[in-house]
Design a protein around this motif. Structure first.
Motif: not given
Ligand code: FAD
Length: 501
Positions: A54, A56-57, A64-65, A118, A122, A126-127, A186, A325
């Motif tokens: 899955v 999200s952002g 992993f994705v 931050e 995001i 996943g966050h 996540a 960033f």
């Molecule tokens: C530029 C940047 C800044 C960041 N700053 C911070 C910060 O300030 N604080 C912090 O804590 N983290 C930070 N992060 C890390 C970020 O919180 C994690 O990478 C988070 O997992 C991203 O979630 P996403 O949905 O955007 O990513 P995705 O790439 O969509 O998913 C990341 C992971 O989460 C899983 N996932 C996504 N959606 C779901 C869902 N709905 N249910 C279950 N699993 C899911 C995916 O399968 C994958 O394993 C930062 C990352 C980046 C690239």
């Protein structure tokens, strides 16, 4: 509907992934709009025995994705509602909302905030499950500390997908699933479709009183030292000053818990030493920031090009520290190696940082060592109250590198891996939890920690991320994802008996 490679929406999902180091190549993607649609999409992929993930952002730092073995990507980003749920008496946020979209609705509708991360793009999905720290964590804690409930689509031992809601209520039989989403990472237990937020001490049923008030104002800082003004002795002094300040100002009761800073040491060949700050101290912010800069610059010299700016919370939250960033339109490849510190770096470690930032035998352009202040209210929560075990850190540090040309990958990775390994040479090349270190934060996953040639500590990767919480996460995994449908290079493994895997 299965969206295949000839549909522009397929590319939109695949190309949204932030870290260009990895490329997804699924057979199809699914854009889902409701929990029921997630159940159908998941059921179909599971029944067809297709490897799925899955998104999200798209801000995963590892692949992993964007994993070439993944055949199906389920994208929940169309699910973006943020609303007050009377039944739960909590604010509901669908998993596809971004951090920025969530900040906006929380502020516009109720003037409140959840201390999210931050970067506005995001995804919440996943966050939050990874604990989620941000600019306000020193005064408000982690976003996961405000998680009241979570809706997850899971797959049972017979391969049937279904909707589960888990809350933090002591009487809830699904409570452990809620707990696992407060820092368990996540992509481990199922597909999150909704989070509900409410402060632990909230009373009443007015949405505006369920979460912390947004800051009255934000004052930002950017200042820099040029490497030409900082010799080895000056660098050691600056790092020492910074470490001492963090040791003295990371208690929850510190008047400086309202100040978050990031010290960014860019490689001498290409950059500067930059300090950024975010203060919520209002009229006191300028004085607070000046005192911080004075403490850092003692015996080193005041930083040049100092910029202070005051703005409203939402203006800041939607475009925080704009160049932090910044990336070219085609994106960037990155490797981030995170480490949480309980104490300041030693003299030996400061020498290692100086060496890697100044040595001229490698022209690694995007090499940066970052030190973000931590602690404060984060450290008032017990390590097992949530799944986020890092509750005694004063700093979140990272050895980072970024590059544009895929041909530069090998030397960039070699540089950042050697840098991190030497930094933590006394504990097998990784920040083993103990007197000085607190492991690493799972929202910044680093698959090197599971590589025995890079982690020679004999402490498994999951102890670095989860410490004593790992066995409990394994039990949640066994209960809620017995078939291990949701897995990646650093996922919770319920079949692991405790030896290094
Ligand atoms: C530029 C940047 C800044 C960041 N700053 C911070 C910060 O300030 N604080 C912090 O804590 N983290 C930070 N992060 C890390 C970020 O919180 C994690 O990478 C988070 O997992 C991203 O979630 P996403 O949905 O955007 O990513 P995705 O790439 O969509 O998913 C990341 C992971 O989460 C899983 N996932 C996504 N959606 C779901 C869902 N709905 N249910 C279950 N699993 C899911 C995916 O399968 C994958 O394993 C930062 C990352 C980046 C690239």
């Amino acid at each position: 509907m299965k969206i295949r490679a000839d549909d522009p929406r397929y590319r939109a999902v695949v190309d949204r992934q932030f870290n260009k180091r990895f490329t997804a190549n699924p057979d199809y993607v699914r854009l889902v709009h409701s929990a029921d649609e997630v159940v159908s999409a998941l059921q179909e992929a599971v029944s067809e025995r297709q490897r799925l993930v899955v998104t999200s952002g798209g801000h995963c730092l590892e692949g992993f994705v964007s994993d070439p073995d993944v055949r199906v990507i389920i994208d929940v980003s169309p699910m973006k509602r943020v609303y007050y749920d009377r039944h739960m008496n909590a604010v509901a946020v669908e998993a596809g909302a971004t951090v920025g979209e969530t900040f906006r609705v929380l502020f516009d509708r109720w003037g409140v905030v959840v201390p999210l991360g931050e970067y506005p793009a995001i995804g919440m999905g996943g966050h939050v499950a990874g604990g989620a720290f941000g600019f306000l964590c020193r005064q408000l804690g982690l976003a996961a500390d405000y998680l009241y409930a979570v809706e997850v689509i899971t797959v049972d031992e017979r391969g049937r997908a279904g909707i589960v809601v888990a809350t933090r209520e002591a009487s809830d039989p699904n409570r452990e699933l809620w707990w696992a989403h407060t820092g368990g990472g996540a992509g481990n237990f199922g597909i999150v479709t909704r989070y509900w937020f409410r402060a632990l001490d909230a009373t009443g049923d007015d949405a505006a009183s369920l979460l912390p008030r947004a800051p009255e104002s934000i004052t930002t800082l950017r200042a820099e030292w040029s490497w030409s003004d900082v010799d080895h002795a000056g660098f050691c002094r600056l790092m020492q000053n910074h470490g001492v300040w963090c040791e003295q100002n990371s208690g929850a009761g510190s008047p400086n818990a309202s100040l978050w800073t990031l010290l960014e040491i860019h490689r001498q060949q290409f950059g500067k030493i930059i300090v950024r700050g975010v203060s919520t101290a209002g009229a006191e912010a300028e004085r607070q920031i000046e005192a911080h800069l004075e403490a850092l610059g003692a015996g080193v010299g005041v930083p040049a090009a100092k910029e202070l700016a005051r703005m409203g919370w939402l203006d800041f939250a939607l475009n925080p520290l704009p160049d932090l960033f910044a990336a070219p339109p085609s994106g960037v490849s990155v490797k981030v190696k995170d480490a949480m510190l309980r104490k300041r770096l030693t003299g030996r470690q400061i020498d290692v940082v100086f060496d890697y930032m100044t040595r001229t035998d490698s022209d690694v352009m995007g090499g940066v060592f970052g030190l973000a202040t931590y602690g404060g209210v984060v450290n008032t929560v017990a390590p097992d109250a949530t799944a986020s075990a890092q509750r005694s850190s004063i700093l979140d540090t990272a050895c980072n590198v970024g590059w544009l040309d895929p041909a530069d990958e090998a030397r960039n990775l070699a540089w950042v891996r050697a840098f991190y390994r030497e930094l933590f040479a006394d504990t097998g090349g990784v920040p083993v939890p103990g007197d000085a270190y607190d492991g690493a934060f799972i929202n910044h996953p680093d698959t090197d920690l599971a590589d025995p040639t890079l982690n020679t500590s004999d402490v498994p990767w999951h102890t670095l991320y989860y410490q004593a919480n790992y066995p409990r996460l394994q039990r949640v995994k066994a209960r809620w994802d017995p078939l291990d449908v949701f897995h990646h290079a650093l996922s919770v493994n319920h079949r692991d008996t405790g030896a290094r895997d």
